[in-house]
Motif scaffolding. Sequence first.
Motif, PDB file in Angstrom:
ATOM      1  N   GLU A  65      48.055  49.745  58.149  1.00  0.00           N
ATOM      2  CA  GLU A  65      48.173  48.348  58.266  1.00  0.00           C
ATOM      3  C   GLU A  65      49.773  47.647  58.701  1.00  0.00           C
ATOM      4  O   GLU A  65      49.445  46.915  60.251  1.00  0.00           O
ATOM      5  CB  GLU A  65      47.708  47.685  56.914  1.00  0.00           C
ATOM      6  N   TRP A  66      50.613  48.107  58.229  1.00  0.00           N
ATOM      7  CA  TRP A  66      51.854  48.091  58.591  1.00  0.00           C
ATOM      8  C   TRP A  66      51.879  47.766  60.074  1.00  0.00           C
ATOM      9  O   TRP A  66      52.293  46.721  61.546  1.00  0.00           O
ATOM     10  CB  TRP A  66      52.978  48.025  57.466  1.00  0.00           C
ATOM     11  N   LEU A  67      51.398  48.846  60.407  1.00  0.00           N
ATOM     12  CA  LEU A  67      51.930  49.477  61.795  1.00  0.00           C
ATOM     13  C   LEU A  67      50.906  48.626  63.178  1.00  0.00           C
ATOM     14  O   LEU A  67      51.409  48.939  63.866  1.00  0.00           O
ATOM     15  CB  LEU A  67      51.643  51.038  61.779  1.00  0.00           C
ATOM     16  N   GLY A 127      52.058  46.038  65.788  1.00  0.00           N
ATOM     17  CA  GLY A 127      51.880  46.626  66.904  1.00  0.00           C
ATOM     18  C   GLY A 127      52.326  47.960  67.803  1.00  0.00           C
ATOM     19  O   GLY A 127      52.272  48.597  68.948  1.00  0.00           O
ATOM     20  N   GLU A 128      52.506  49.009  66.298  1.00  0.00           N
ATOM     21  CA  GLU A 128      53.246  50.025  66.735  1.00  0.00           C
ATOM     22  C   GLU A 128      52.685  51.477  66.315  1.00  0.00           C
ATOM     23  O   GLU A 128      53.149  52.587  65.655  1.00  0.00           O
ATOM     24  CB  GLU A 128      54.667  49.843  66.495  1.00  0.00           C
ATOM     25  N   LEU A 129      51.099  51.538  66.734  1.00  0.00           N
ATOM     26  CA  LEU A 129      49.859  52.663  65.908  1.00  0.00           C
ATOM     27  C   LEU A 129      50.849  53.824  66.482  1.00  0.00           C
ATOM     28  O   LEU A 129      51.167  53.957  67.488  1.00  0.00           O
ATOM     29  CB  LEU A 129      49.031  52.713  66.319  1.00  0.00           C
TER      30      LEU A 129
END
Length: 115
Positions: A93-95, A99-101
């Motif tokens: 969720e945080w990633l 926008g940093e998956l």
Amino acid sequence: MATSDPGSGTRAQTGPSKAERRAARAAVGAYHEAELARLLEHVRDGLKRYDAGEIDAFELDELIHHYKRATQKLWSFCTGGGAHVYSTARTLEWLREQGELPDWWEQATPRRARD
């Protein structure tokens, strides 16, 4: 996981509920499956390139090894039970919000090839 609150007769929730853990497992499972499909596209592309004569058998073999390294990293990130899966779901969720998956294909690229 719940603990009793002495004196009040109530139980305080100290960890994710069963429903939250179930939702986390579903979210991480869906992410894992989607990322596997994305990684398989590299293999499909490699097979097409091999069939077209654009790459040789050794290059295709290296691509398949790269796929395996990427799936191992993905698996390590996604697997686990209990609190781990809940933590992984929260991390995802945080990633996403940032926008940093992770790009698992890039993560599996040897450092010398990235430089």
